[in-house]
Design an enzyme around this catalytic site. Structure first.
Site, mmCIF file in Angstrom:
data_model
loop_
_atom_site.group_PDB
_atom_site.id
_atom_site.type_symbol
_atom_site.label_atom_id
_atom_site.label_comp_id
_atom_site.label_asym_id
_atom_site.label_seq_id
_atom_site.Cartn_x
_atom_site.Cartn_y
_atom_site.Cartn_z
ATOM 1 N N SER A 139 -19.998 -75.281 -110.855
ATOM 2 C CA SER A 139 -21.003 -75.592 -111.867
ATOM 3 C C SER A 139 -20.636 -76.919 -112.520
ATOM 4 C CB SER A 139 -21.052 -74.488 -112.908
ATOM 5 O OG SER A 139 -19.872 -74.539 -113.684
ATOM 6 N N LYS A 140 -21.489 -77.325 -113.444
ATOM 7 C CA LYS A 140 -21.319 -78.640 -114.072
ATOM 8 C C LYS A 140 -19.940 -78.839 -114.682
ATOM 9 C CE LYS A 140 -26.061 -79.631 -115.239
ATOM 10 N NZ LYS A 140 -27.029 -79.157 -116.187
ATOM 11 N N ARG A 141 -19.369 -77.733 -115.199
ATOM 12 C CA ARG A 141 -18.078 -77.929 -115.882
ATOM 13 C C ARG A 141 -16.984 -78.335 -114.892
ATOM 14 N NH1 ARG A 141 -14.771 -73.275 -115.489
ATOM 15 N NH2 ARG A 141 -15.963 -71.672 -114.438
ATOM 16 N N HIS A 142 -17.244 -78.191 -113.587
ATOM 17 C CA HIS A 142 -16.255 -78.625 -112.602
ATOM 18 C C HIS A 142 -16.449 -80.079 -112.180
ATOM 19 C CE1 HIS A 142 -16.388 -74.170 -111.893
ATOM 20 N NE2 HIS A 142 -15.106 -74.381 -112.100
ATOM 21 N N GLY A 143 -17.426 -80.747 -112.766
ATOM 22 C CA GLY A 143 -17.674 -82.140 -112.376
ATOM 23 C C GLY A 143 -19.071 -82.269 -111.815
#
Ligand code: GLU
Length: 447
Positions: free
Chosen positions: A211-215
């Site tokens: 998801s976005k929190r991984h980049g």
């Protein structure tokens, strides 16, 4: 055998996700391998969240990846078709209109369409996971349309796949739980069952869903950083599929040739940006010059205000860039940081920097620089670093590589760090190199 038709049916409610790009790729490969069609359908029934801008971005992204589609449609333009199927199955008593109280608006009476669930245990064959069995009774008589003119997602998908002749449904495994509902709808409208292949999820390094929190998860972010579409396709192809050979670098035609649904893995596929960078670095050596040149020219124009640089220099810088860059944005960064200054600016020399470790003063380097001048003066110019190397290498080996190459490189570039002197001479040409070395000798003598 019937004509293969695969599809990519994104909902235009967000950017083109890297996972959607992989699903599109697998569908594209399968269709092209079997001389079939690969179609795109914009699943824009969520009117509040769907936008034309996202739809356009998704189409552009697929085009950028060279995943050409054979047709395009929009669900929002197909309500009349869904209505005709709803009416047909209501007439056949496979579905019925149910008057009930609205859940979102208590007190309001609505007329939804529900499928008459035959309550059968259902098994479907999945090309990746084998047979999957569901007890469909727990689904009850589920809603397939909010009204005759407002078909729900599952119904629209099934009607569309049928009408569009889709033979193979290749999609993310998050859709496995949707499949029983969709099969019951297929049976109600008399549609044949397509082949199913549910792809493993793309996981982050910590094995949670990416998801976005991984980049970056949107394709455009990778494009803007300067990843090549060839590298992204290559990496995505191997993210969940194994060719069964040690080959790692695949062009799109090679992927079409090698792709095999039977070799799609079941386990989640871990997305590793370092691996993607590795692929991009490899592709830097393979892509046509035209994929690199515009970025270089733009950076040169911006940093040095040079709009028509010497073509020999450009050609040689491109060789250098192919060798050392990972992503296209490295070119701009390296130009801005002065890595290629040597090609455009005569160096400002610091004699102290010319002094090699074992020398007492810079003057000790003079005889060696003179020998280099002698050798280069009689040599044939070349823009091939290997050819330049062959002029000087035996001398460097005889008197010491550092002793010769360090003062030579500093004379040419004025910098502590820069490409090797053979590359620099090949880029500049022997006459300009000689001027710089002579100039360095003069500076040392005067110091
Ligand atoms: N529209 C769905 C999505 O965006 C895809 C549905 C399907 O592949 O059946 O995930």
């Amino acid at each position: 055998m019937e004509k293969v038709v695969t599809r990519i049916p994104p909902s235009p409610t967000g950017h083109l996700h890297i996972g959607t790009a992989r699903t599109a790729l697998y569908n594209f490969l399968f269709a092209r391998k079997h001389k079939g069609d690969f179609i795109m359908r914009s699943e824009d029934t969520d009117r509040a969240r769907s936008t034309l801008a996202f739809e356009e971005e998704i189409r552009e992204g697929l085009t950028w990846l060279s995943l050409t589609t054979d047709s395009f449609s929009r669900q929002s333009e197909r309500a009349a078709i869904y209505r005709s199927y709803l009416e047909k199955i209501i007439n056949e008593d496979k579905a019925y209109i149910s008057k009930e109280e609205s859940k979102s608006n208590p007190g309001e009476s609505i007329e939804v369409v529900r499928l008459r669930n035959p309550n059968i245990p259902l098994t479907f064959a999945d090309e990746v996971r084998g047979d999957i069995t569901f007890d469909t009774t727990e689904l009850g008589d589920f809603v397939i349309a909010r009204s005759l003119d407002d078909a729900l997602y599952h119904f629209a998908v099934v009607v569309d796949d049928f009408e569009m002749g889709v033979t193979h449904v290749i999609r993310g495994e998050d859709h496995i739980s949707n499949t029983p509902r969709q099969i019951l709808i297929q049976e109600a409208i008399g549609a044949p069952r397509p082949y199913y292949a549910h792809l493993p999820l793309i996981l982050a390094l910590d094995r949670s869903k990416m998801s976005k929190r991984h980049g970056a998860v949107a394709l455009y972010q990778y494009r803007d950083t300067g990843f090549f579409p060839q590298a992204i396709l290559n990496y995505l192809a191997l993210l969940g599929w194994n060719p069964g050979t040690p080959q790692e670098i695949f062009s799109l035609p090679e992927l079409i040739e090698a792709f095999d649904v039977a070799k799609i893995q079941k386990a989640g596929a871990v997305f590793d940006i370092e691996k993607l960078k590795w692929f991009n670095k490899e592709w830097f050596k393979i892509v046509p010059q035209s994929d690199i040149e515009p970025t270089l020219r733009a950076a040169l124009k911006k940093t040095f205000d040079i709009s028509t640089p010497d073509e020999r220099v450009v050609k040689n810088l491109i060789h250098l860039i192919r060798d050392r860059s990972t992503v296209l944005s490295d070119i701009t960064k390296d130009v801005e940081e002065g890595e290629y200054d040597f090609a455009f600016k005569a160096p400002v020399l610091d004699p102290a920097l010319i002094k090699w470790k074992k020398d007492e003063t810079a003057k000790d380097a003079l005889p060696r620089l003179h020998e280099v001048i002698t050798r280069l003066t009689g040599a044939t110019d070349s823009d091939n670093p290997e050819a330049i190397k062959s002029i000087l290498w035996d001398y460097a080996e005889k008197v010491g590589k550092g002793e010769v190459l360090w003062p030579l490189r500093v004379s040419l570039t004025g910098k502590e760090k820069s490409p090797d002197p053979f590359t620099v001479i090949a880029t500049l040409g022997i006459p300009e190199a000689l001027r710089r070395i002579q100039n360095a000798c003069d500076t040392i003598e005067a110091s």
